[in-house]
Enzyme design. Structure first.
Site, short mmCIF file in Angstrom:
data_model
loop_
_atom_site.label_atom_id
_atom_site.label_comp_id
_atom_site.label_asym_id
_atom_site.label_seq_id
_atom_site.Cartn_x
_atom_site.Cartn_y
_atom_site.Cartn_z
N ASP A 28 0.92 -1.19 -0.22
CA ASP A 28 -0.08 -0.12 -0.03
C ASP A 28 1.03 1.31 0.05
O ASP A 28 0.60 2.42 -0.77
CB ASP A 28 -1.06 0.07 1.31
N CYS A 29 2.03 1.27 0.64
CA CYS A 29 2.82 2.42 0.68
C CYS A 29 4.01 2.34 -0.21
O CYS A 29 4.49 3.52 -0.89
CB CYS A 29 3.58 2.42 1.91
#
Lengths: 388, 133
Positions: free
Chosen positions: A130-131
């Site tokens: 996600d990052c």
């Protein structure tokens, strides 16, 4: 008894009046002035080595792309770099071989291409998070396009390494070079009386934090080197009788020059790297001068049979570095040719270069922040069953 | 005088008894160091010849007439001095002492002693030695 402090020596360097000589030049001065006179006269002695050292590599921070990637597998010119670190940090090891060219092009070549300012092909993949949403990247880097790049040498400057011989009837291809059969040659890798840890056998001024010359730039002793075995038998001059201390070194890759750091290829063994190291020894007192007075004829090493693969390798002779340098030694009644693997010519150049830096007031002596112990032992690796 | 020559044969010359003629007709002492012939019937011959100047010159004309290319070989290896770092690893591999370290610990090469074994080519960690043949 003459004594000097680090501060006094650095003040002399700053004022351009320090007397700096190489570990070879100091021998004539001692001959002329004696230990006491030489201690008074000389402020710094420079030592150096330029040998193949497999335990070398570089940490790189490759920079973040947009969108960003957490690099899990990294290849530089088709050589794997270790990326089990934060998102864009990697460690490229000198001996890692390329997928396409094998050991003729390895990690050491990648490092030296970066030093030379060449573009290096970067291919990386990650699972995507996600990052860090990006899953792959294919681009080119140079030492100026990336962030930090520093050589980290877990081991260098071996204190009194063995010499190698091959008594078998087969030619051996080793990290000690090509060993022809039937005891026809002995190879050795040392700068002898110019070697850093042979001039400071008890690690009085070479410790954690010592400022050094590495690959043409400035670096530091980071830690004791791997396989550091200081607790060995020593002679009356404190010289270890077997391989003993080693140094872990760190230095800025971006300052380096391939004049002083170069890839090496050992046939049927692999890639390695010649790393040029220069270490200054401040002459604080007469004991330190007595240690830098070391000559090739004082240093003895073992000639070890590399054709024995199980159990301890037999020691066939004990010889001085002066004997090794003479081109021929006697092993079990037979005259055997000797050949070096470490460039004394380059080591002399480095000792001279470091001397020039100090004389010009560009390089100061750093007192170690911590010293190495003299009782370290070494473990082998046993094959055992899991406990419990 | 002794001379090392590399003779390259085109296909049409490979069937001729050229070495025999060098010996019988031109009175040359010929030592064959290396010989090879490929699938196109082209070949090469590395020879060492001993003979006086005039017979060597006549022999050379004879070879050229037969379309044999002749090159004098001064050394079996070429050392790239830019790449060489004078480590000495090649001197370990050189059993005859053709490669050796001089008084300043720089690499030296004695062409006369070289047997063209090429072990130094693979022994050099800098890949600075090239085989001429």
């Amino acid at each position: 008894m003459v004594t000097k402090t680090y501060a006094q020596i650095n003040e002399k360097i700053k004022n351009g009046v320090a007397v700096v000589v190489t570990a070879e030049e100091v021998l004539d001065i001692i001959e002329e002035k004696g230990i006491e006179g030489a201690t008074e006269y000389v402020d710094v002695v420079t030592t150096a080595t330029f040998g193949p050292m497999c335990s070398s590599g570089a940490f790189l921070n490759l920079g973040h792309s947009d969108p960003a990637i957490r690099m899990e597998k990294v290849k530089l010119n088709n050589v794997n770099a270790y990326a089990g670190l934060a998102a864009v940090d990697a460690y490229i090891g000198a001996t890692q071989e390329s997928d396409d060219r094998g050991y003729e092009y390895g990690g050491a070549h990648v490092i030296c291409d970066l030093i030379d300012g060449k573009q290096v092909h970067l291919q990386a993949t990650g699972k995507g998070t996600d990052c860090y949403p990006r899953k792959s990247i294919d681009t080119y880097i140079t030492k100026d396009s990336i962030n930090e790049a520093y050589i980290y040498n877990p081991r260098n400057c071996y204190q009194n390494y063995n010499a190698a011989i091959n008594t078998s009837s087969k030619r051996l291809f080793t990290y000690m070079g090509i060993l022809n059969p039937n005891s026809s040659v002995v190879t050795y890798s040392t700068s002898g009386q110019l070697s850093p840890l042979l001039n400071d056998p008890l690690y009085r001024t070479i410790g954690i934090g010592t400022r050094i010359f590495i690959g043409g730039g400035v670096g530091y002793v980071a830690w004791k080197g791997t396989q550091f075995k200081s607790g060995v038998e020593r002679d009356e001059k404190d010289l270890p009788q077997v391989p003993a201390g080693t140094l872990a070194l760190v230095g800025d890759l971006k300052q380096m020059s391939t004049k002083y750091i170069q890839p090496a290829v050992f046939e049927r063994y692999g890639t390695s790297m010649f790393v040029g190291i220069g270490i200054p020894i401040p002459i604080l007192d007469e004991n330190i001068m007595r240690h830098v007075a070391v000559k090739d004829e004082d240093i003895f090493t073992n000639v070890v049979d590399y054709s024995v693969f199980e159990g301890p390798k037999p020691v066939l002779a004990r010889v001085s570095y002066k004997d090794l340098r003479s081109g021929e030694i006697e092993v079990q009644g037979k005259r055997v040719r000797t050949a070096p693997l470490s460039s004394l010519h380059k080591a002399r150049e480095i000792a001279g270069e470091l001397k020039a830096w100090i004389e010009k007031g560009e390089f100061f002596i750093q007192e170690p922040v911590d010293q190495f112990q003299t009782d370290c032992t070494l473990n082998g690796l046993k094959i055992v069953k899991k406990e419990g | 005088m002794k001379q090392k020559l590399l003779l390259t044969f085109p296909a049409e010359a490979t069937g001729h008894t050229i070495t025999y003629e060098l010996i019988t007709k031109y009175q040359l002492e010929v030592n064959i160091l290396r010989a090879s012939i490929d699938f196109n019937a082209q070949g090469f011959l590395l020879i060492e010849v001993i003979g006086d100047i005039s017979s060597r010159k006549e022999a050379l004309d004879f070879l050229l007439e037969n379309n044999v290319e002749v090159r004098e070989i001064n050394a079996a290896i070429l050392i790239n001095e830019e790449k060489c770092i004078n480590c000495g690893a090649c001197t370990a591999a050189c059993t005859v002492g053709a490669l050796y370290m001089d008084n300043n610990w720089c690499l030296s090469f004695d062409n006369e002693k070289c047997l063209d074994c090429k072990t130094c080519v693979v022994a050099c960690p800098k890949r600075a030695i090239e085989a001429v043949l």
